[in-house]
Design an enzyme around this catalytic site. Structure first.
Site, mmCIF file in Angstrom:
data_model
loop_
_atom_site.group_PDB
_atom_site.id
_atom_site.type_symbol
_atom_site.label_atom_id
_atom_site.label_comp_id
_atom_site.label_asym_id
_atom_site.label_seq_id
_atom_site.Cartn_x
_atom_site.Cartn_y
_atom_site.Cartn_z
ATOM 1 N N HIS A 273 0.836 -1.199 0.000
ATOM 2 C CA HIS A 273 0.000 0.000 0.000
ATOM 3 C C HIS A 273 0.873 1.252 0.000
ATOM 4 C CE1 HIS A 273 -2.330 -3.261 1.855
ATOM 5 N NE2 HIS A 273 -3.374 -2.703 1.272
ATOM 6 N N HIS B 263 -4.481 3.674 -3.326
ATOM 7 C CA HIS B 263 -4.518 2.975 -2.027
ATOM 8 C C HIS B 263 -3.505 1.818 -1.978
ATOM 9 C CE1 HIS B 263 -6.160 0.755 1.443
ATOM 10 N NE2 HIS B 263 -6.053 -0.308 0.674
ATOM 11 N N GLU C 259 -18.590 -3.943 24.494
ATOM 12 C CA GLU C 259 -17.723 -5.122 24.598
ATOM 13 C C GLU C 259 -16.536 -5.054 23.650
ATOM 14 O OE1 GLU C 259 -21.007 -5.269 24.026
ATOM 15 O OE2 GLU C 259 -21.832 -6.070 25.889
ATOM 16 N N HIS D 242 -29.453 -15.387 25.126
ATOM 17 C CA HIS D 242 -28.466 -15.248 26.187
ATOM 18 C C HIS D 242 -27.777 -16.563 26.543
ATOM 19 C CE1 HIS D 242 -30.127 -11.325 26.425
ATOM 20 N NE2 HIS D 242 -29.479 -11.004 27.536
HETATM 21 C C1 LIG Z 1 -11.819 -4.455 9.792
HETATM 22 C C2 LIG Z 1 -11.274 -4.298 8.424
HETATM 23 N N1 LIG Z 1 -12.100 -4.345 7.377
HETATM 24 C C3 LIG Z 1 -11.618 -4.248 6.114
HETATM 25 C C4 LIG Z 1 -10.264 -4.110 5.896
HETATM 26 C C5 LIG Z 1 -9.715 -4.058 4.480
HETATM 27 N N2 LIG Z 1 -9.275 -2.674 4.200
HETATM 28 C C6 LIG Z 1 -7.982 -2.326 4.281
HETATM 29 S S1 LIG Z 1 -7.771 -0.670 4.067
HETATM 30 C C7 LIG Z 1 -9.440 -0.434 3.836
HETATM 31 C C8 LIG Z 1 -10.024 0.923 3.660
HETATM 32 C C9 LIG Z 1 -9.090 1.903 3.067
HETATM 33 O O1 LIG Z 1 -9.534 3.199 3.307
HETATM 34 P P1 LIG Z 1 -8.848 4.091 4.404
HETATM 35 O O2 LIG Z 1 -8.970 3.432 5.689
HETATM 36 O O3 LIG Z 1 -9.401 5.451 4.268
HETATM 37 O O4 LIG Z 1 -7.319 4.061 4.007
HETATM 38 P P2 LIG Z 1 -6.639 4.804 2.760
HETATM 39 O O5 LIG Z 1 -7.081 4.096 1.526
HETATM 40 O O6 LIG Z 1 -7.076 6.213 2.809
HETATM 41 O O7 LIG Z 1 -5.181 4.616 2.999
HETATM 42 C C10 LIG Z 1 -10.112 -1.641 3.907
HETATM 43 C C11 LIG Z 1 -11.576 -1.779 3.705
HETATM 44 C C12 LIG Z 1 -9.431 -4.045 7.021
HETATM 45 N N3 LIG Z 1 -8.120 -3.916 6.922
HETATM 46 N N4 LIG Z 1 -9.956 -4.115 8.270
#
Ligand SMILES: Cc1ncc(C[n+]2csc(CCOP(=O)(O)OP(=O)(O)O)c2C)c(N)n1
Ligand SMILES: [Mg+2]
Length: 657
Positions: A30, A260, A405, A467
C-alpha cells in the site's frame, strides 16, 4: 525544536521513495497512505514524539500507533530514519517470510511497533487503552515517572468502524487528554471516495464525545506543527487533528482510490520523476536522516534523566515493590497461599468463586485492574474497597466499560501492551462474539489478557436462547494461543485463575457458570486441574467407558459414573477444564487419563466442524497457529499445503494403515 525545512522535505521524500521501492520490490502493498502522510509523519517523529530509538521499550516513551496498519511502510520508514534497528536490507524484505517488515505491523516482530494493526479500528481503540494505562500509572507513581502521550494515525476506515466510536466515546468520558489522534482525512477508501458511504461530520461527532477537534492541511508542515503543539497542551480532552491529505501524493494516481494499493511500474517511474528522485532503489542520501538526528540525542537525554529519577524513586522500598509488582509484572511468591481454599465451602457458581479469587489476591497483585461491560455484579469482577475509575480520579481499580464489549477487548489489549497493568475484562459468554476481533489480536500478540465470561450455557435459564451460549466455547477454542478454561467447581476455578495469572505469553478465557455447581469430592483438585484434565472418578486400569466432561457437566459425568459403578460397570469420569493445557501434557499422561475405551464426551455446546469426519487412525491436516506475511505460494510450502505435501501425507497415512 523545529526541524529545518530542507531536512523535513528530505525526510518526506525519503519516506515516499522507500515506500514505492519496497512495495515495488514486494510486488504488492500500500503506497497511498505513506505518500499522503509523509509530512505528518516526519513532523511528528522529528519534532514531537518522545522516544529513544536505542531503547524502543523505554517505559515512559510516547506511544505511536499506526491504526491504519496497511500504511505499514510509513511506520517502517519512520522507524528506519529515526535510527531503530530496521535496516535498508530489512525494508527490501518487506512482506517476505521471516522478515521484520511484515505486510501489516506486528507487535513483537519489529522494534518500535507498539501494537499489531491491520484490522481497522483496533489500533485507535488499543491507543485508548494505552492512554488509560498511562493515567492509571501516573496516579500511582507520579508524573515524574509516568508522563507520556499516546499518538495515533487513523484513516477513514478506522473512523468508520464501530469499535473506534465506542473507544472514542470512552476516551472522552475518561478525559484522556494525552491521547492525540491524527485523522488522515483523505476522503478515499478502497471502493472509491468516502461520499459512497461516509457523510457525517466526523469532527462534530468527536466533539460530541468530548474531544477537541482541529482541522488542518496535512501537507502544510507549519499547520501540522501548530496543531500538534496545541493538542499537546491539552489537560483533559482527547485531541482529534483532522488532516486533509491527498492519498498517493506525488503519484499519477493522487487523490484516487487507485493510489490505495500498489502502483504499476510506469506509475512508479512517474512518481520518482515527480519527486525528482534519480537514485537507485533503496538508496538514500545522508540528508534524509538529518531531520531525525536531534531526536536521538534528545530522546537519549530525556530517557537518561528519567532513569535517574526512577533510580532515586526506587530507593523508597514501597515504591520499589509497587514498581516491581506492576511494571515488572512480579507476582507474589506466596500466590498459592493467597488463593482461596474452597475445600470446605458450600457449593457455589464458578462465577462467584472467580469473584472471590479476584478479591483474595487483589491487594497483593496491584497490577490486576479490570472490569465489565455493565455486568460487574453478574460477572463478579468488582474489587471491593476500590473505586470505579473516572476522568477525574484514576486511583481506583474497577473499570466501567459501559455496554461496549468490542472496545473493552481492544482497550484491554492497549492496557496490556502498555505494560504495568494486568487487565481482566468481563461480559456474558454469549457476547464474547462482540469482542472476538481483539481476543484474536491478544492471542496473536501474546498478550496476557484475562476474559471473565460468565453465564456459560443454556443453564442460564429464562433469559432464553439470545443469552444462552452454544457455539462460543468451541469458537473460542479455535483461536490459536488462547487458553480456554471451563472450570467445573470453585477449586478448578482457582486453577484457572492461577494459570491466567502465571501466563505471560497469551490470553486466557474463563467460561464460568451462572448456576451453582456441585463440588468435586476429591483431594488436590487445584493441583490436578493444572494439567488441563484429570480423572475424577476412577474405574481401574481398563474401564469399559470414559465419560469426559467440562465445566458444569462434570457433575453429571461424576453422577453417571457413580450410578453405573453401582450397577457393576467400570466407568471412569474425567474433567477437562482446559483442552489446550491438557494437550500440552506428555502423551503418556493424556493416554492414561483418556484411556483406550469408548468415550462419551459431554459439554453443553456444539461439536466443531470437520472433526466430526474423523475416526481413530484418520488425520486432520490444518493450521495449528496463525499465518505469516509472505506470498501465498511461499506460505503454501511453509504450511505444507502444496499438492506434493498432501500426496506425501496421504502416502504416510496409507503406510501407517
Ligand atoms: C476491519 C477491516 N475491514 C476491512 C479491511 C480491508 N481494508 C484495508 S484498508 C481499507 C479501507 C481503506 O480506506 P482508508 O482506511 O481510508 O485508508 P486509505 O485508503 O485512505 O489509505 C479496507 C476496507 C481491514 N483492513 N480491516
Ligand atoms: Mg482514506
Amino acid at each position: 525544536m523545529q526541524t529545518a525545512p530542507h531536512a523535513l522535505q528530505a525526510a518526506a521524500t525519503a519516506i515516499r521513495v522507500l515506500t514505492i521501492d519496497a512495495v515495488r520490490e514486494a510486488g504488492i502493498g500500500h503506497v497511498g497512505l505513506p505518500l499522503g502522510c509523509a509530512e505528518l509523519g516526519s513532523v511528528l517523529f522529528s519534532e514531537f514524539l518522545k522516544h529513544d530509538p536505542e531503547d524502543p521499550n523505554w517505559f515512559d516513551r510516547d506511544r505511536f500507533v499506526l491504526s491504519a496498519g496497511h500504511g505499514s511502510m510509513l511506520l517502517y520508514s519512520l522507524l528506519h530514519l529515526s535510527g531503530y534497528r530496521i535496516t535498508l536490507a530489512d525494508l527490501k524484505q518487506f512482506r517476505q517470510l521471516g522478515s521484520i517488515t511484515p505486510g501489516h505491523p506486528e507487535h513483537g516482530m519489529t522494534p518500535g511497533v507498539e501494537t499489531t494493526t491491520g484490522p481497522l479500528g483496533q489500533g485507535i481503540a488499543n491507543a485508548v487503552g494505552m492512554a488509560l494505562a498511562e493515567r492509571l500509572l501516573a496516579q500511582r507513581f507520579g508524573e515524574e515517572l509516568v508522563n507520556h502521550r499516546t499518538y495515533v494515525l487513523a484513516s477513514d476506515g478506522d473512523l468508520m468502524e464501530g469499535v473506534a466510536s465506542e473507544a472514542a466515546s470512552i476516551a472522552g468520558h475518561l478525559k484522556l487528554g494525552k491521547l492525540i489522534v491524527i485523522y488522515d482525512d483523505n476522503g478515499i477508501t478502497i471502493d472509491g471516495t468516502t461520499e459512497l458511504s461516509f457523510s457525517e461530520d466526523v469532527g462534530k461527532r468527536f466533539e460530541a464525545y468530548g474531544w477537541r477537534v482541529q482541522r488542518i492541511d496535512g501537507h502544510d508542515v507549519q499547520q501540522v506543527r501548530v496543531a500538534l503543539t496545541r493538542a499537546g497542551a491539552s489537560e483533559d480532552q482527547p485531541q482529534l487533528i483532522m488532516a486533509k491529505t491527498q492519498i498517493g501524493f506525488g503519484s499519477p494516481a493522487v487523490g484516487t482510490s487507485t493510489a490505495h494499493g500498489h502502483l504499476a511500474d510506469a506509475a512508479v517511474l512517474a512518481t520518482r520523476e515527480a519527486l525528482k528522485w534519480a537514485h537507485d532503489p533503496f538508496v538514500l542520501l545522508d540528508e534524509a536522516y538529518e531531520a531525525f538526528a536531534p531526536v536521538r540525542t534528545r530522546g537519549k537525554e530525556t530517557r537518561t534523566a528519567w532513569q535517574k529519577r526512577l533510580d532515586s524513586a526506587l530507593a523508597k522500598p514501597e515504591l520499589k515493590t509497587l514498581w516491581e509488582q506492576m511494571v515488572e509484572r512480579k507476582l507474589p511468591s506466596n500466590l498459592d497461599e493467597l488463593l482461596p481454599d474452597f475445600s470446605k465451602e458450600k457449593p457455589m457458581a464458578t462465577r462467584q468463586a472467580s469473584g472471590k479469587i479476584i478479591n483474595a489476591i487483589a491487594t497483593q497483585v496491584p497490577s490486576l485492574i479490570g472490569g465489565s461491560a455493565d455486568l460487574a455484579g453478574s460477572n463478579g469482577t468488582n474489587i471491593s474497597g476500590s473505586k470505579v475509575v473516572n476522568g477525574g480520579d484514576f486511583s481506583g481499580r474497577n473499570l466501567a466499560f459501559g455496554v461496549r464489549e468490542h472496545a473493552m477487548g481492544s482497550l484491554a489489549n492497549g492496557l496490556a501492551l502498555h505494560g504495568g497493568i494486568r487487565p481482566y475484562v468481563a461480559t456474558f459468554l454469549v457476547f464474547s462474539d462482540y469482542m472476538r476481533p481483539p481476543i484474536r489480536l491478544a492471542a496473536l500478540m501474546d498478550q496476557p489478557v484475562t476474559y471473565v465470561f460468565t453465564h456459560d450455557s443454556f443453564f442460564v435459564g429464562e433469559d432464553g436462547p439470545t443469552h444462552q451460549p452454544v457455539e462460543h466455547v468451541a469458537a473460542l477454542r479455535t483461536i490459536p494461543n488462547l487458553q480456554v478454561w471451563r472450570p467445573a467447581d470453585p477449586r478448578e476455578t482457582v486453577a484457572a485463575w492461577r494459570s491466567a495469572l502465571l501466563r505471560t505469553g497469551g490470553p486466557t478465557a474463563l467460561a464460568l457458570t451462572r448456576q451453582t455447581v456441585p463440588t468435586i469430592e476429591l483431594a488436590g483438585v487445584e493441583e490436578k486441574a493444572r494439567r488441563g484434565g484429570y480423572t475424577v472418578v476412577e474405574a481401574g486400569e481398563t474401564p469399559e467407558l470414559v465419560i469426559v466432561a467440562t465445566g458444569s457437566e462434570v457433575g453429571l459425568a461424576v453422577s453417571a459414573a457413580q450410578a453405573l459403578q453401582k450397577e457393576g460397570k467400570k466407568v471412569r469420569a474425567v474433567s477437562l477444564p482446559c483442552l489446550e493445557i491438557f494437550f500440552e501434557q506428555d502423551e503418556a499422561y493424556q493416554r492414561a487419563v483418556l484411556g483406550e475405551a469408548r468415550r462419551l464426551v459431554v459439554e453443553a455446546g456444539v461439536q466443531l466442524g470437520l472433526a466430526q469426519l474423523l475416526r481413530p487412525g484418520d488425520k486432520f491436516h490444518g493450521m495449528r497457529g496463525f499465518g505469516a506475511s509472505a506470498s501465498y505460494q511461499r506460505l503454501a510450502k511453509h504450511f505444507r499445503f502444496t499438492a506434493e505435501d498432501v500426496t506425501e501425507l496421504a502416502r504416510e497415512l496409507m503406510g501407517a494403515a
